[in-house]
Scaffold this motif. Structure first.
Motif, short mmCIF file in Angstrom:
data_model
loop_
_atom_site.label_atom_id
_atom_site.label_comp_id
_atom_site.label_asym_id
_atom_site.label_seq_id
_atom_site.Cartn_x
_atom_site.Cartn_y
_atom_site.Cartn_z
N VAL A 216 49.53 21.40 42.30
CA VAL A 216 48.37 21.49 41.41
C VAL A 216 47.36 22.47 41.99
O VAL A 216 46.79 23.31 41.27
N SER A 217 47.11 22.38 43.29
CA SER A 217 46.20 23.33 43.94
C SER A 217 46.73 24.75 43.88
O SER A 217 45.97 25.70 43.70
N LEU A 218 48.05 24.89 44.01
CA LEU A 218 48.65 26.22 43.93
C LEU A 218 48.44 26.83 42.55
O LEU A 218 48.23 28.05 42.43
N GLN A 219 48.50 26.01 41.51
CA GLN A 219 48.28 26.52 40.17
C GLN A 219 46.90 27.16 40.05
O GLN A 219 46.74 28.19 39.40
N LYS A 220 45.91 26.55 40.67
CA LYS A 220 44.55 27.11 40.60
C LYS A 220 44.40 28.32 41.52
O LYS A 220 43.83 29.35 41.12
N ASP A 221 44.90 28.19 42.75
CA ASP A 221 44.69 29.26 43.73
C ASP A 221 45.46 30.53 43.40
O ASP A 221 45.19 31.58 43.99
N SER A 222 46.42 30.44 42.48
CA SER A 222 47.11 31.67 42.08
C SER A 222 46.14 32.65 41.43
O SER A 222 46.39 33.86 41.42
N GLY A 223 45.02 32.15 40.93
CA GLY A 223 44.02 33.02 40.34
C GLY A 223 43.25 33.85 41.35
O GLY A 223 42.54 34.80 40.97
N LEU A 224 43.40 33.54 42.64
CA LEU A 224 42.68 34.30 43.66
C LEU A 224 43.22 35.72 43.83
O LEU A 224 42.55 36.57 44.42
N ILE A 225 44.42 35.98 43.30
CA ILE A 225 44.94 37.35 43.42
C ILE A 225 44.10 38.32 42.60
O ILE A 225 44.26 39.54 42.74
N ALA A 226 43.19 37.80 41.80
CA ALA A 226 42.30 38.69 41.04
C ALA A 226 41.43 39.53 41.97
O ALA A 226 41.01 40.63 41.60
N VAL A 227 41.17 39.04 43.20
CA VAL A 227 40.34 39.81 44.12
C VAL A 227 41.03 41.09 44.56
O VAL A 227 40.38 42.02 45.05
N LEU A 228 42.35 41.15 44.40
CA LEU A 228 43.10 42.36 44.77
C LEU A 228 43.18 43.35 43.63
O LEU A 228 43.61 44.49 43.83
N GLY A 229 42.79 42.93 42.44
CA GLY A 229 42.86 43.81 41.29
C GLY A 229 44.08 43.60 40.42
O GLY A 229 44.23 44.29 39.40
N ALA A 230 44.96 42.68 40.81
CA ALA A 230 46.12 42.38 39.96
C ALA A 230 45.64 41.75 38.66
O ALA A 230 44.75 40.89 38.66
N VAL A 231 46.21 42.18 37.55
CA VAL A 231 45.71 41.75 36.24
C VAL A 231 46.35 40.41 35.89
O VAL A 231 47.36 40.32 35.19
N ASP A 232 45.75 39.34 36.41
CA ASP A 232 46.14 38.00 36.01
C ASP A 232 45.14 37.51 34.97
O ASP A 232 44.40 38.30 34.38
N ALA A 233 45.11 36.20 34.72
CA ALA A 233 44.21 35.67 33.69
C ALA A 233 42.74 35.93 34.04
O ALA A 233 41.94 36.30 33.17
N ILE A 234 42.37 35.75 35.30
CA ILE A 234 40.98 35.92 35.70
C ILE A 234 40.58 37.39 35.65
O ILE A 234 39.49 37.75 35.17
N GLN A 235 41.45 38.27 36.14
CA GLN A 235 41.14 39.69 36.10
C GLN A 235 41.08 40.18 34.66
O GLN A 235 40.22 41.02 34.31
N ALA A 236 41.97 39.69 33.80
CA ALA A 236 41.92 40.06 32.38
C ALA A 236 40.61 39.60 31.75
O ALA A 236 40.00 40.32 30.95
N ALA A 237 40.16 38.40 32.12
CA ALA A 237 38.87 37.91 31.62
C ALA A 237 37.73 38.78 32.12
O ALA A 237 36.77 39.05 31.39
N ARG A 238 37.83 39.24 33.36
CA ARG A 238 36.79 40.11 33.91
C ARG A 238 36.74 41.44 33.16
O ARG A 238 35.65 41.96 32.87
N ILE A 239 37.89 41.98 32.83
CA ILE A 239 37.94 43.24 32.08
C ILE A 239 37.33 43.06 30.70
O ILE A 239 36.56 43.91 30.22
N GLU A 240 37.67 41.96 30.03
CA GLU A 240 37.12 41.70 28.70
C GLU A 240 35.62 41.48 28.76
O GLU A 240 34.88 41.88 27.84
N THR A 241 35.14 40.87 29.83
CA THR A 241 33.71 40.60 29.97
C THR A 241 32.91 41.88 30.22
O THR A 241 31.76 42.00 29.78
#
Length: 284
Positions: A216-241
């Motif tokens: 369960v924690s891994l599911q959340k922490d996978s979003g940390l790859i956004a700090v590298l610039g990989a376009v995951d859900a969080i990075q995509a949200a940042r681009i849209e914002t």
């Protein structure tokens, strides 16, 4: 001679009626109290002075609809990362746990290596590992070394989580009573056969709820790859914002992550209850 059929006594029927009435009363009180608390919170939030601005900035339906396809596409990277990293973490964590529990002086180098690994990667923050590997290694331009950001993000997650999972597995292995090993050896099993057929099945079964909680924690922490610039859900949200500084895409990403983590959390609780982990907990 006819068989006698059992029927509950009047006292037992009264007890059942009492327990049923108490259950209904508890459920009704829980429902009413929940509705009251949520209603009060909703009224306080929606009647606050800054609610119109918050609603426009974080809960815009039009912005959510527009950003949903991009965020959902980015979530697919998170899902793939979770699955690949999850399998790798289980394999590496179990290997490290076995290395740490090997007996005999001949296995001391393996125990030392596993101990150093666990201490090192449990001590380093995951975010720091992501930055060191995701930004540092590709910058070296080493031959035949991948430079994909998602790859090194996955490596950092596996290194960090496998150290924690190794300790979970080790706790399960060491929780198996020594008499189990002794009995297995008395029956003619070798040390390897004892570990494979006797110790590990019991250990894995005992630590299944903690392992699921780590997933369960891994599911959340996978979003940390956004700090590298990989376009995951969080990075995509940042681009849209970034186009209009409306933060609704972040809320969309959060809802999508909840759709992944909440079912897994409930499944974890279910497995834990079946194994008796919550047997002594309180009741409503």
């Amino acid at each position: 001679m006819s068989e006698r059929t059992w029927s509950p006594s009047a006292v037992e029927l009264e007890r059942r009626d009492f327990r049923r009435a108490r259950t209904v009363r508890s459920a009704a009180l829980s429902a009413v109290s929940t509705v009251v608390v949520l209603g009060v919170l909703a009224w306080l939030i929606t009647h606050s002075a800054g609610w119109p601005r918050v609603q426009e900035t974080f809960f815009s339906w039009d912005k959510a609809v527009d950003s949903f396809p991009a965020v959902l596409k980015g979530l697919w990277l998170n899902i793939r990362l979770m699955l690949i990293c999850g399998v790798s973490i289980l394999v590496l964590g179990l290997t490290l746990a076995i290395m740490r529990t090997l007996r005999g002086p001949i296995f001391f180098p393996l125990r030392l290596l596993a101990t150093v690994y666990v201490d090192l990667f449990r001590g380093l923050p995951l975010l720091l590992l992501l930055l060191l590997l995701g930004l540092g290694v590709p910058a070296l331009r080493l031959p035949n070394v991948p430079i994909e950001l998602a790859f090194w993000g996955a490596v950092a997650i596996v290194l960090s989580y496998s150290a924690y999972v190794a300790e979970v597995f080790r706790a399960g292995i060491e929780s198996v009573h020594p008499s189990q090993r002794a009995a297995s050896r008395a029956l003619g099993l070798s040390s390897g056969q004892t570990l494979r057929h006797v110790v590990l099945p019991q250990a894995v079964r005992r630590v299944t709820p903690p392992l699921m909680n780590d997933f369960v924690s891994l599911q959340k922490d996978s979003g940390l790859i956004a700090v590298l610039g990989a376009v995951d859900a969080i990075q995509a949200a940042r681009i849209e914002t970034a186009s209009d500084f409306n933060y609704t895409p972040y809320v969309v990403a959060g809802v999508l992550f909840l759709c992944l983590t909440i079912p897994m959390a409930r499944l974890t609780d279910h497995v834990a209850r079946r194994q008796g982990w919550h047997g002594s907990g309180g009741t409503l």
